[in-house]
Design a protein around this motif. Sequence first.
Motif, PDB file in Angstrom:
ATOM      1  N   ASP A 182       0.761  -1.077  -0.065  1.00 33.08           N
ATOM      2  CA  ASP A 182      -0.065   0.161  -0.100  1.00 33.08           C
ATOM      3  C   ASP A 182       0.795   1.249   0.165  1.00 33.08           C
ATOM      4  O   ASP A 182       2.138   1.003  -0.084  1.00 33.08           O
ATOM      5  CB  ASP A 182      -0.873  -0.038   1.095  1.00 33.08           C
ATOM      6  N   ASP A 183       0.316   2.396   0.234  1.00 34.45           N
ATOM      7  CA  ASP A 183       1.064   3.507  -0.147  1.00 34.45           C
ATOM      8  C   ASP A 183       2.445   3.624   0.936  1.00 34.45           C
ATOM      9  O   ASP A 183       3.139   4.477   0.791  1.00 34.45           O
ATOM     10  CB  ASP A 183       0.266   4.909  -0.176  1.00 34.45           C
ATOM     11  N   ASN A 184       2.071   3.143   1.984  1.00 28.65           N
ATOM     12  CA  ASN A 184       3.285   3.255   3.137  1.00 28.65           C
ATOM     13  C   ASN A 184       3.939   1.958   3.442  1.00 28.65           C
ATOM     14  O   ASN A 184       4.801   1.651   4.273  1.00 28.65           O
ATOM     15  CB  ASN A 184       2.727   4.120   4.233  1.00 28.65           C
ATOM     16  N   THR A 185       3.888   0.847   2.787  1.00 32.28           N
ATOM     17  CA  THR A 185       4.482  -0.403   2.832  1.00 32.28           C
ATOM     18  C   THR A 185       4.909  -1.021   1.689  1.00 32.28           C
ATOM     19  O   THR A 185       4.582  -1.015   0.637  1.00 32.28           O
ATOM     20  CB  THR A 185       3.356  -1.623   3.305  1.00 32.28           C
ATOM     21  N   ASP A 243      17.795   0.005   5.572  1.00 30.53           N
ATOM     22  CA  ASP A 243      17.892   1.354   4.771  1.00 30.53           C
ATOM     23  C   ASP A 243      16.438   1.895   4.482  1.00 30.53           C
ATOM     24  O   ASP A 243      16.214   3.052   4.649  1.00 30.53           O
ATOM     25  CB  ASP A 243      18.521   1.030   3.533  1.00 30.53           C
ATOM     26  N   LEU A 244      15.469   1.010   3.940  1.00 25.82           N
ATOM     27  CA  LEU A 244      14.384   1.354   3.734  1.00 25.82           C
ATOM     28  C   LEU A 244      13.588   1.806   5.018  1.00 25.82           C
ATOM     29  O   LEU A 244      12.497   2.873   4.781  1.00 25.82           O
ATOM     30  CB  LEU A 244      13.601   0.264   3.122  1.00 25.82           C
ATOM     31  N   LEU A 245      13.652   1.431   6.145  1.00 25.66           N
ATOM     32  CA  LEU A 245      13.215   1.668   7.309  1.00 25.66           C
ATOM     33  C   LEU A 245      13.422   3.034   7.713  1.00 25.66           C
ATOM     34  O   LEU A 245      12.569   3.912   8.560  1.00 25.66           O
ATOM     35  CB  LEU A 245      13.442   0.531   8.434  1.00 25.66           C
ATOM     36  N   GLU A 287       6.531   1.054   6.401  1.00 29.00           N
ATOM     37  CA  GLU A 287       6.468  -0.222   6.915  1.00 29.00           C
ATOM     38  C   GLU A 287       7.454  -1.146   5.716  1.00 29.00           C
ATOM     39  O   GLU A 287       7.450  -0.855   4.672  1.00 29.00           O
ATOM     40  CB  GLU A 287       4.955  -1.013   6.991  1.00 29.00           C
ATOM     41  N   VAL A 288       8.257  -2.241   6.332  1.00 24.34           N
ATOM     42  CA  VAL A 288       8.994  -3.093   5.185  1.00 24.34           C
ATOM     43  C   VAL A 288       8.735  -4.495   5.721  1.00 24.34           C
ATOM     44  O   VAL A 288       9.003  -5.036   6.731  1.00 24.34           O
ATOM     45  CB  VAL A 288      10.528  -2.593   5.340  1.00 24.34           C
TER      46      VAL A 288
END
Length: 338
Positions: A186-189, A202-204, A209-210
Amino acid sequence: MTTLLFNENNPKQLLQAAELIKNGEVVGMPTETVYGLAADACNPDAVARIFKAKGRPSDNPLIVHLADFSDAVNYTSYIPQLAYKIADKFSPGPITMIFPKNDRIPYITSGGLDTVGIRIPAHATARKLIELSGCPIAAPSANTSGYPSPTEASHVMLDMNGKIPAVIDGGKCQCGVESTVISFDDDNTVRILRPGFVTKEDLLTLGCEVIVDNAILNEVAEGEKVSSPGMKYTHYSPAAKVTLVEGDSESFSAFANKNKSEDTYFLIFDNDILDNDCNFLTYGSNSTQQAHNIFSCLRRLDELGAKKVYVRVPDKNGVGLAVYNRLIRAAGFEVIKI
Ligand code: TXA
Ligand code: MG
């Protein structure tokens, strides 16, 4: 067909490579991760030549390479805001993001999916080639399907000689493993489908959310639905039978002593010590070095005539997860714990 070897520092040869791509041909291209087989992503005949040269299953999609992330809107139908944040921080670089595709990307390129993976390579020659060609470039790793990815021009020559018109020599690839592939739940995961140099940690840092997809470390069951077709296929396997061995330096050394033979090789860390009569190669002393060396070591083991290879399991944190992910596939998920 004889395959020409071009030098990345020869502007004439780079122009020649771009001409080949404009004419629907396939060219071996260096990137910072691994070498790719580059062709016009919007030309179905050119893309068909990639699949043929690699012997790749037609349902396994190709990544589309662009010179700048601002161009991604031209080949996709939706890009979440989070993707722009990721691009700002990690692109150009070893990350591929999957978006819904638009009609400019033919289904042969996307392996029949409605999505497309977009990557902006950091390698100057790759970006120059994209600019000179004037088209988005589809590029899978430049190995024969199933074999370890190429991290030097000579590897591409071995696999592709006579099958493609040219390979550009850009030296050894800096990363040595392929890009991190992510999709958006979704837009934040973010979901990591293939680990690489851009890590979960890095992504966190971007506050999203990863999720690390289950198929990264576990074998996909027959008929199971996967998020990325590449997860289903045998990968990175040299001719030798590879087995991973999980244990510390000392116990690995004892294991090697018991299992040594003329055509058995051990792939160990730089500081591991084995008995004199054990055949071995070393693949580095930390994750970055191991990522850089892993594919060339797997290829070298075949050259040496290894029949069995036991690999000391790498650290699985950070970039190490990418190394472990490639190795566990090369080993067909066979791990011995000692
Ligand atoms: O670093 C890299 O990514 C290299 C260099 C050349 O850029 N390319 C590369 O491509 O590794 P390839 O084709 O060997 O691996 C691409 C992986 C495959 O496992 C494929 O299934 C997955 O990415 N993939 C590509 N497009 C996808 C999509 N639309 N949806 C899900 N998975 C996708
Ligand atoms: Mg590949």
